[in-house]
Design a protein around this motif. Structure first.
Motif, mmCIF file in Angstrom:
data_model
loop_
_atom_site.group_PDB
_atom_site.id
_atom_site.type_symbol
_atom_site.label_atom_id
_atom_site.label_comp_id
_atom_site.label_asym_id
_atom_site.label_seq_id
_atom_site.Cartn_x
_atom_site.Cartn_y
_atom_site.Cartn_z
ATOM 1 N N UNK A 72 -1.138 15.457 2.360
ATOM 2 C CA UNK A 72 -0.908 14.196 3.068
ATOM 3 C C UNK A 72 -2.206 13.427 3.279
ATOM 4 N N UNK A 73 -3.338 14.121 3.366
ATOM 5 C CA UNK A 73 -4.627 13.443 3.577
ATOM 6 C C UNK A 73 -4.948 12.487 2.431
ATOM 7 N N UNK A 74 -4.680 12.924 1.213
ATOM 8 C CA UNK A 74 -4.934 12.072 0.049
ATOM 9 C C UNK A 74 -4.042 10.825 0.091
ATOM 10 N N UNK A 75 -2.807 10.987 0.513
ATOM 11 C CA UNK A 75 -1.893 9.842 0.604
ATOM 12 C C UNK A 75 -2.394 8.830 1.632
ATOM 13 N N UNK A 76 -2.834 9.319 2.791
ATOM 14 C CA UNK A 76 -3.362 8.398 3.803
ATOM 15 C C UNK A 76 -4.640 7.717 3.309
ATOM 16 N N UNK A 77 -5.473 8.458 2.590
ATOM 17 C CA UNK A 77 -6.688 7.847 2.038
ATOM 18 C C UNK A 77 -6.315 6.711 1.089
ATOM 19 N N UNK A 78 -5.316 6.929 0.233
ATOM 20 C CA UNK A 78 -4.894 5.881 -0.704
ATOM 21 C C UNK A 78 -4.320 4.666 0.030
ATOM 22 N N UNK A 79 -3.480 4.902 1.029
ATOM 23 C CA UNK A 79 -2.871 3.796 1.787
ATOM 24 C C UNK A 79 -3.957 2.991 2.504
ATOM 25 N N UNK A 133 0.834 -1.205 0.000
ATOM 26 C CA UNK A 133 0.000 0.000 0.000
ATOM 27 C C UNK A 133 0.870 1.256 0.000
ATOM 28 N N UNK A 134 1.938 1.236 0.798
ATOM 29 C CA UNK A 134 2.855 2.378 0.815
ATOM 30 C C UNK A 134 3.557 2.521 -0.545
ATOM 31 N N UNK A 135 4.052 1.406 -1.088
ATOM 32 C CA UNK A 135 4.723 1.466 -2.401
ATOM 33 C C UNK A 135 3.791 2.020 -3.475
ATOM 34 N N UNK A 136 2.589 1.497 -3.518
ATOM 35 C CA UNK A 136 1.584 1.933 -4.490
ATOM 36 C C UNK A 136 1.380 3.450 -4.404
ATOM 37 N N UNK A 137 1.225 3.952 -3.191
ATOM 38 C CA UNK A 137 0.962 5.377 -2.980
ATOM 39 C C UNK A 137 2.189 6.227 -3.297
ATOM 40 N N UNK A 138 3.366 5.789 -2.844
ATOM 41 C CA UNK A 138 4.585 6.577 -3.045
ATOM 42 C C UNK A 138 4.975 6.642 -4.518
ATOM 43 N N UNK A 139 4.688 5.590 -5.279
ATOM 44 C CA UNK A 139 4.964 5.624 -6.720
ATOM 45 C C UNK A 139 4.152 6.721 -7.407
ATOM 46 N N UNK A 140 2.949 6.949 -6.942
ATOM 47 C CA UNK A 140 2.072 7.938 -7.558
ATOM 48 C C UNK A 140 2.229 9.329 -6.944
ATOM 49 N N UNK A 141 2.515 9.373 -5.652
ATOM 50 C CA UNK A 141 2.608 10.630 -4.914
ATOM 51 C C UNK A 141 3.789 10.537 -3.944
ATOM 52 N N UNK A 142 4.974 10.919 -4.382
ATOM 53 C CA UNK A 142 6.192 10.709 -3.583
ATOM 54 C C UNK A 142 6.177 11.400 -2.214
ATOM 55 N N UNK A 143 6.840 10.769 -1.275
ATOM 56 C CA UNK A 143 7.125 11.320 0.053
ATOM 57 C C UNK A 143 8.446 10.715 0.508
ATOM 58 N N UNK A 144 9.073 11.335 1.474
ATOM 59 C CA UNK A 144 10.207 10.725 2.164
ATOM 60 C C UNK A 144 9.711 10.267 3.525
ATOM 61 N N UNK A 145 9.916 8.997 3.816
ATOM 62 C CA UNK A 145 9.557 8.476 5.132
ATOM 63 C C UNK A 145 10.827 8.550 5.976
ATOM 64 N N UNK A 146 10.824 9.452 6.956
ATOM 65 C CA UNK A 146 12.002 9.694 7.783
ATOM 66 C C UNK A 146 12.092 8.730 8.958
ATOM 67 N N UNK A 147 10.957 8.304 9.492
ATOM 68 C CA UNK A 147 10.922 7.354 10.608
ATOM 69 C C UNK A 147 9.584 6.630 10.553
ATOM 70 N N UNK A 148 9.577 5.393 11.053
ATOM 71 C CA UNK A 148 8.366 4.574 10.965
ATOM 72 C C UNK A 148 8.422 3.498 12.038
#
Length: 174
Positions: free
Chosen positions: A101-108, A66-81
């Motif tokens: 960021x709301x749209x990214x969370x909705x996609x994930x 889900x993260x890969x799918x979203x990041x491919x379409x809408x990039x972000x840097x994940x600094x910590x998780x």
């Protein structure tokens, strides 16, 4: 800073309806989110009713997809998780020209919900049924705009110590 309509800054919006001779006043909660392009945010996402299914290996892999799918379409840097059985925390840095960021969370969340096995969703309320929602996630998420380097370090440390706080490990290095 991106702000939409001024009424979004009140916690409640007052709506009036007349219903057979009586005035019905309804207060609707409005969420205030500060959305600034290129900034860093701390997030918390929680499962519906805090059900502990996130660390099951199949669900971990699904969340990665889900993260890969979203990041491919809408990039972000994940600094910590950090992923715990019933919630996750992370720090994201958004691109300079993007604040959504709301749209990214909705996609994930929707990707995970679409492909997760049915055995993990909870009891679906009438409200969720009417919106065709499944009960994997709490409806919203918590976000915090990172203000400075000290605030950033504080939240990274929180992410490192969260598994210790919940009794899952003895030390952050575990």
């Amino acid at each position: 800073m991106i702000y939409s309509e001024p009424q979004r800054f009140s916690f409640f919006t007052r709506m009036r309806y007349k219903k057979k001779r009586e005035l019905l006043v309804i207060y609707i909660m409005r969420y205030r989110r500060i959305k600034i392009s290129g900034r860093t945010y701390f997030f918390t996402l929680v499962t519906h009713n805090r059900r502990p299914f996130l660390c099951i290996p199949a669900n971990v892999e699904l969340l990665r997809r889900a993260f890969r799918y979203t990041i491919q379409r809408h990039p972000i840097n994940i600094d910590a998780f950090v992923l715990l059985p019933d919630h996750l925390h992370c720090i994201w840095t958004l691109p300079e020209d993007d604040h959504n960021f709301s749209m990214r969370w909705r996609l994930i969340k929707s990707y995970f919900s679409r492909y997760c096995q049915d055995g993990y969703h909870g009891i679906v309320s009438e409200s969720r049924q009417s919106k065709q929602e499944r009960a994997f996630w709490q409806r919203r998420f918590w976000e915090h705009l990172i203000r400075d380097d000290r605030d950033y370090a504080k939240h990274v440390e929180y992410i490192h110590y969260n598994p210790v706080k919940h009794g899952l490990v003895n030390a952050p290095k575990d």
